[in-house]
Write a protein that holds these residues in place. Structure first.
Motif, short mmCIF file in Angstrom:
data_model
loop_
_atom_site.label_atom_id
_atom_site.label_comp_id
_atom_site.label_asym_id
_atom_site.label_seq_id
_atom_site.Cartn_x
_atom_site.Cartn_y
_atom_site.Cartn_z
N ILE A 1 0.89 -1.16 0.00
CA ILE A 1 0.00 0.00 0.00
C ILE A 1 0.93 1.21 0.00
N ASP A 2 1.18 1.72 -1.19
CA ASP A 2 2.24 2.71 -1.32
C ASP A 2 2.16 3.44 -2.65
N PRO A 3 2.08 4.78 -2.66
CA PRO A 3 2.03 5.63 -1.48
C PRO A 3 0.61 5.75 -0.92
N MET A 4 0.51 6.41 0.20
CA MET A 4 -0.76 6.82 0.77
C MET A 4 -0.79 8.34 0.81
N GLY A 5 -1.99 8.89 0.83
CA GLY A 5 -2.06 10.33 0.82
C GLY A 5 -3.42 10.88 1.16
N TRP A 6 -3.50 12.20 1.14
CA TRP A 6 -4.73 12.93 1.42
C TRP A 6 -5.04 13.88 0.28
N TYR A 7 -6.30 13.92 -0.09
CA TYR A 7 -6.82 14.87 -1.04
C TYR A 7 -7.99 15.58 -0.37
N ARG A 8 -8.40 16.70 -0.95
CA ARG A 8 -9.56 17.41 -0.40
C ARG A 8 -10.39 18.00 -1.52
N GLN A 9 -11.66 18.19 -1.20
CA GLN A 9 -12.58 18.79 -2.16
C GLN A 9 -13.45 19.80 -1.43
N ALA A 10 -13.28 21.05 -1.79
CA ALA A 10 -14.08 22.12 -1.21
C ALA A 10 -15.38 22.27 -2.00
N PRO A 11 -16.40 22.86 -1.43
CA PRO A 11 -17.67 23.04 -2.13
C PRO A 11 -17.47 23.77 -3.45
N GLY A 12 -17.99 23.19 -4.53
CA GLY A 12 -17.92 23.84 -5.83
C GLY A 12 -16.56 23.75 -6.51
N LYS A 13 -15.63 23.01 -5.90
CA LYS A 13 -14.30 22.91 -6.48
C LYS A 13 -13.94 21.46 -6.77
N GLU A 14 -12.90 21.28 -7.55
CA GLU A 14 -12.45 19.93 -7.87
C GLU A 14 -11.57 19.38 -6.73
N ARG A 15 -11.50 18.06 -6.69
CA ARG A 15 -10.64 17.42 -5.71
C ARG A 15 -9.17 17.75 -6.01
N GLU A 16 -8.42 18.04 -4.95
CA GLU A 16 -7.03 18.41 -5.13
C GLU A 16 -6.13 17.67 -4.16
N LEU A 17 -4.88 17.52 -4.56
CA LEU A 17 -3.90 16.88 -3.71
C LEU A 17 -3.59 17.75 -2.51
N VAL A 18 -3.47 17.11 -1.34
CA VAL A 18 -3.00 17.80 -0.14
C VAL A 18 -1.57 17.35 0.16
N ALA A 19 -1.38 16.04 0.32
CA ALA A 19 -0.06 15.52 0.64
C ALA A 19 -0.04 14.02 0.39
N THR A 20 1.16 13.51 0.07
CA THR A 20 1.36 12.07 -0.07
C THR A 20 2.61 11.65 0.67
N ILE A 21 2.68 10.37 1.00
CA ILE A 21 3.85 9.83 1.68
C ILE A 21 4.06 8.40 1.24
N THR A 22 5.33 8.06 0.99
CA THR A 22 5.66 6.70 0.59
C THR A 22 5.99 5.86 1.82
N SER A 23 6.14 4.56 1.60
CA SER A 23 6.52 3.67 2.70
C SER A 23 7.92 3.97 3.20
N GLY A 24 8.71 4.64 2.36
CA GLY A 24 10.04 5.07 2.77
C GLY A 24 10.04 6.46 3.37
N PHE A 25 8.83 7.01 3.58
CA PHE A 25 8.62 8.29 4.27
C PHE A 25 9.02 9.50 3.45
N SER A 26 9.07 9.36 2.13
CA SER A 26 9.22 10.54 1.29
C SER A 26 7.87 11.23 1.19
N THR A 27 7.87 12.55 1.32
CA THR A 27 6.62 13.30 1.35
C THR A 27 6.53 14.31 0.22
N ASN A 28 5.29 14.65 -0.10
CA ASN A 28 5.02 15.66 -1.11
C ASN A 28 3.82 16.45 -0.63
N TYR A 29 3.89 17.79 -0.70
CA TYR A 29 2.82 18.64 -0.21
C TYR A 29 2.36 19.62 -1.28
N ALA A 30 1.08 19.95 -1.24
CA ALA A 30 0.60 21.06 -2.03
C ALA A 30 1.19 22.35 -1.47
#
Length: 122
Positions: free
Chosen positions: A30-59
Motif C-alpha cells: 500500500i504505497d504511497p498513501m495520501g490525502w486529497y480534499r474537495q471544497a464546495p464547488g471545487k475539484e478534488r485536489e492533492l494535499v499531501a502524499t507519503i511513501t513507505s520510505g517516508f518521502s513526502t510531497n505537499y501542495a
C-alpha cells in the motif's frame, strides 16, 4: 483494501486537527498513501502524499502548516493540520495506491476513503 478516515470536525481559524486513515485488507503493498480534499464547488485536489520510505510531497497551499506521516505496521496515514484557515474547509479523502499479488503477477488498484469533513470557521 478499505480505507476509513476519522478526525474531521469544526475548528476555529488558527486551530489544529489531526486526521487518521486506516487501511484494512490484504495487499502486497500500500504505497504511497495520501490525502486529497474537495471544497464546495471545487475539484478534488492533492494535499499531501507519503511513501513507505517516508518521502513526502505537499501542495504549496499547505506546506509548512500540514504534516503527513504514516505507521507502516498499522497501515495508517495521518495528517496533522496546524494554523488552519477558512480556505482549508473541505471534505478530506484518504487515498492509497495498492498492489495485489495475483496468480499471473500483480494488479494495481487505487482506493479512496469516503471522506471526512473539516470545517474551519468561527
Amino acid at each position: 483494501v478499505q480505507l476509513v478516515e476519522s478526525g474531521g470536525g469544526l475548528v476555529q481559524p488558527g486551530g489544529s486537527l489531526r486526521l487518521s486513515c486506516v487501511a484494512s485488507g490484504n495487499a502486497y503493498s500500500i504505497d504511497p498513501m495520501g490525502w486529497y480534499r474537495q471544497a464546495p464547488g471545487k475539484e478534488r485536489e492533492l494535499v499531501a502524499t507519503i511513501t513507505s520510505g517516508f518521502s513526502t510531497n505537499y501542495a504549496a497551499s499547505v506546506k509548512g502548516r500540514f504534516i503527513i506521516s504514516r505507521d507502516n505496521a498499522k497501515t495508517t496515514v495521518y495528517l496533522q493540520m496546524n494554523s488552519l484557515k477558512s480556505e482549508d474547509t473541505a471534505v478530506y479523502f484518504c487515498n492509497a495506491q495498492i498492489t495485489v499479488a495475483t496468480l499471473d503477477g500483480y494488479s494495481y488498484l487505487e482506493e479512496w476513503g469516503r471522506g471526512t469533513l473539516v470545517t474551519v470557521s468561527g
